[in-house]
Design a protein around this motif. Structure first.
Motif, PDB file in Angstrom:
ATOM      1  N   ALA A 145       0.814  -1.225   0.000  1.00 28.32           N
ATOM      2  CA  ALA A 145       0.000   0.000   0.000  1.00 28.32           C
ATOM      3  C   ALA A 145       0.845   1.273   0.000  1.00 28.32           C
ATOM      4  O   ALA A 145       0.300   2.392  -0.062  1.00 28.32           O
ATOM      5  N   THR A 146       2.144   1.140   0.041  1.00 27.69           N
ATOM      6  CA  THR A 146       2.997   2.340   0.106  1.00 27.69           C
ATOM      7  C   THR A 146       2.818   3.202  -1.158  1.00 27.69           C
ATOM      8  O   THR A 146       2.641   4.430  -1.087  1.00 27.69           O
ATOM      9  N   VAL A 147       2.818   2.566  -2.328  1.00 26.12           N
ATOM     10  CA  VAL A 147       2.678   3.323  -3.588  1.00 26.12           C
ATOM     11  C   VAL A 147       1.310   3.973  -3.677  1.00 26.12           C
ATOM     12  O   VAL A 147       1.154   5.140  -4.081  1.00 26.12           O
ATOM     13  N   PRO A 178       7.700   4.326   4.091  1.00 20.57           N
ATOM     14  CA  PRO A 178       8.335   4.473   2.777  1.00 20.57           C
ATOM     15  C   PRO A 178       9.266   3.298   2.512  1.00 20.57           C
ATOM     16  O   PRO A 178       9.804   2.691   3.437  1.00 20.57           O
ATOM     17  N   ARG A 179       9.477   3.004   1.212  1.00 20.14           N
ATOM     18  CA  ARG A 179      10.315   1.868   0.879  1.00 20.14           C
ATOM     19  C   ARG A 179      11.790   2.183   1.042  1.00 20.14           C
ATOM     20  O   ARG A 179      12.593   1.265   1.241  1.00 20.14           O
ATOM     21  N   GLN A 192      12.561   5.859   5.880  1.00 12.43           N
ATOM     22  CA  GLN A 192      11.867   5.186   6.993  1.00 12.43           C
ATOM     23  C   GLN A 192      12.404   5.684   8.331  1.00 12.43           C
ATOM     24  O   GLN A 192      11.665   5.831   9.297  1.00 12.43           O
ATOM     25  N   ALA A 193      13.708   5.947   8.380  1.00 13.64           N
ATOM     26  CA  ALA A 193      14.297   6.379   9.644  1.00 13.64           C
ATOM     27  C   ALA A 193      14.024   7.850   9.924  1.00 13.64           C
ATOM     28  O   ALA A 193      13.971   8.253  11.087  1.00 13.64           O
ATOM     29  N   LEU A 216       3.466   6.654   6.767  1.00  7.44           N
ATOM     30  CA  LEU A 216       2.520   7.235   5.822  1.00  7.44           C
ATOM     31  C   LEU A 216       1.080   6.934   6.209  1.00  7.44           C
ATOM     32  O   LEU A 216       0.169   7.671   5.809  1.00  7.44           O
ATOM     33  N   GLY A 217       0.859   5.894   6.962  1.00  2.33           N
ATOM     34  CA  GLY A 217      -0.492   5.505   7.353  1.00  2.33           C
ATOM     35  C   GLY A 217      -0.455   4.201   8.131  1.00  2.33           C
ATOM     36  O   GLY A 217       0.598   3.738   8.579  1.00  2.33           O
ATOM     37  N   THR A 218      -1.614   3.566   8.229  1.00  2.00           N
ATOM     38  CA  THR A 218      -1.737   2.340   9.037  1.00  2.00           C
ATOM     39  C   THR A 218      -2.665   1.374   8.329  1.00  2.00           C
ATOM     40  O   THR A 218      -3.694   1.772   7.786  1.00  2.00           O
TER      41      THR A 218
END
Length: 559
Positions: free
Chosen positions: A78-80, A154-155, A160-161, A166-168
């Protein structure tokens, strides 16, 4: 069936009014079966609980791992869609997830917690912002749903750090399978536990009966033997330890039966011997009494004539004749004393004891005894002292028997005292209402080993101390029997070379039972015996008096 085994031969106890369970109310078999059954039930229940918990933990771990795996997969895919705002793609992912077995719903939220996609039957409300990394859950939603929350990151690892999620993604898995498994496991465990419990209880009761049946047979045989049935046997045919115990018990019972038969034979023979001995003893006592009575008559006559010859006037006797008369008189009196002791002993041994109760003072009685021995001790180196304490109350007892007791003790003391003092002391006893008389001498004394047997009939102290004395050993035995007849007790202390002390303790009043016996059906016979004793003592007293006339006539009266 189990209850019949546990309570065989008795009514069920809980049907009785006011019954309360007590383990002691059960027999040994019941207690053993109950204890074994309880132990087996506890073990079965514990084992079932452990197995059920293990299965439940396995299913719980499986559901947790599956929920996290699906959530992480959706969060990655779901990241994209989150970055591009492709809600249609996100819904397609959610529907794919919802199609999985056990998935109740699938929701996706943005970083603010707003719902982007919701598929299935999710609960109402928003989801708090997730952590930066890692999935959370399971979270119980109601009673049948576990929810797993995974952050959408994020990928790029660096992003990410540095950037927030971005969401849940929230995945709801059904826990109904877990509940069904729990129910199924508990049902299966209960069935098997009950089955194993019934089998175990039955086996425990059969084992208990197998153990207690031989023991009950042993107890029954033991009760029969206790009632006198020595032919009782135990019918146990097993080859184990209980069988060995039964065989040993049967052998013991047979041995007891043989011993009982032998004992009964010996007992019958012993009873016959006892009867023979009693008859012989009675004949002996009668013979001694008769012979003693017949011998005393001529001895009294001899003594009377000797005294008449010794007291005759005119000096017709030479010194040698006077010496011979003295020897005749001395040995005749010695024989008379021996015969009198034998007669008294035979009378006491046969139980013919009479009492003549009267009120008297102790001091005149002891003074009279001292006077009786005055002439006898005049030519010896022995001194007889009499001391009586003042204010002694009068006695109510048999005066003749008390006099005979003291005289025997004084005779014994003089016999073993070649030179010294024989003292007779009368004083109050240690207990109120009692009198104590002590007869002490300074003679040879006795060793400690002889004191235990000194009052036995025909017992004399060893030859070294009795070589110069006479008698048959009845005086002290008569003393002991007479003292006990008066309700008292006698004791002795002695040391070799220092003398002996005999102590008599008697009550002031003759015990009621003995006094009542003196007034019973044998009153006339006992009175005659008492008069005979008085006559004998008076005769002895008059013989020893210096101015006494010839006593041949008195001797004949006594005979």
């Amino acid at each position: 069936m189990l209850l019949r085994l546990m309570f065989r031969g008795r009514s069920l106890p809980w049907l009785r009014p006011g019954w309360r369970f007590e383990p002691r109310s059960l027999g040994f078999a019941g207690r053993l079966g109950l204890a074994t059954s309880v132990l087996i039930v506890v073990i079965c229940v514990a084992q079932s609980w452990i197995l059920a918990q293990r299965d439940l933990e396995h299913i719980r771990g499986y559901l947790t791992e599956r929920g996290r795996t699906i959530g992480e997969y959706l969060a990655q895919e779901a990241t994209v869609g989150i970055l591009t705002g492709n809600v249609h793609g996100l819904r397609h992912l959610a529907e794919q997830a919802r199609a999985q077995s056990g998935v109740v719903y699938c929701r996706m939220f943005d970083r603010e917690g707003l719902v982007l996609v919701s598929v299935g039957s999710p609960p109402t409300g928003s989801v708090p912002p997730p952590a930066k990394v890692g999935a959370t859950g399971p979270i119980a939603i109601g009673t049948d749903v576990w929810e797993f929350r995974v952050p959408i990151l994020p990928r790029d690892a660096q992003l990410q750090a540095e950037s927030p999620p971005l969401g849940t993604v929230a995945i709801g898995l059904s826990a109904a399978s877990l509940r069904e498994l729990r129910h199924r496991t508990m049902t299966t465990a209960s069935i098997f536990t009950s089955l194993f419990t019934l089998l175990a209880v039955g086996a425990a009761l059969l084992l208990a009966r197998a153990i207690t049946r031989p023991l009950q047979a042993l107890a029954t045989a033991a009760d029969a033997i206790a009632r006198g049935d020595f032919g009782a046997q135990v019918d146990v045919r097993t080859g184990d330890e209980l069988g060995g115990l039964a065989r040993s018990f049967n052998a013991m019972a047979q041995s007891l039966a043989r011993s009982r038969t032998t004992l009964e034979e010996y007992s019958g023979a012993l009873e016959e011997k006892v009867l023979e001995l009693e008859r012989a003893n009675h004949l002996k006592s009668e013979f001694l009494a008769t012979i003693s009575h017949e011998l005393r008559t001529p001895l009294n006559v001899i003594i009377g004539y000797v005294e008449m010859l010794a007291e005759s006037e005119g000096g017709s006797l030479s010194p040698d004749q006077q010496e011979m008369l003295g020897a005749i008189q001395r040995y005749s009196r010695l024989q008379l004393d021996l015969i009198t002791d034998i007669l008294d002993f035979s009378r006491l041994s046969s139980g013919r004891i009479s009492f003549h109760v009267e009120r008297f003072e102790l001091e005149p009685l002891l003074t009279e005894i001292r006077a009786l021995y005055a002439a006898r001790l005049a030519s010896t180196r022995v001194q007889l002292d009499v001391v009586v304490a003042a204010d002694l109350p009068p006695l109510e007892s048999d005066r003749i028997k008390l006099q005979e007791i003291v005289r025997n003790l004084v005779d014994n003391a003089i016999k073993f005292t070649e030179e010294g003092v024989v003292s007779v002391t009368g004083q109050a006893g240690e207990t109120s209402g009692w009198l104590r008389i002590e007869v002490a001498d300074t003679g040879a004394g006795m060793p400690p080993e002889d004191l235990e047997y000194i009052f036995d009939a025909f017992h004399q102290v060893g030859a070294s101390s009795t070589r110069g004395t006479s008698g048959v050993g009845l005086g002290l035995s008569i003393v002991k029997q007479l003292v006990e007849a008066l309700g008292g007790r006698v004791s002795v202390t002695s040391r070799v070379g220092q003398g002996s002390t005999f102590t008599i303790d008697i009550p002031h009043c003759l015990p009621t039972t003995r006094a009542a016996h003196a007034d019973g059906e044998e009153g006339m016979r006992e009175a005659a015996a008492a008069l005979q004793e008085v006559s004998r003592n008076l005769t002895s007293a008059e013989r020893t008096a210096p101015s006494s006339p010839p006593i041949a006539g008195r001797s004949r009266e006594k005979a």
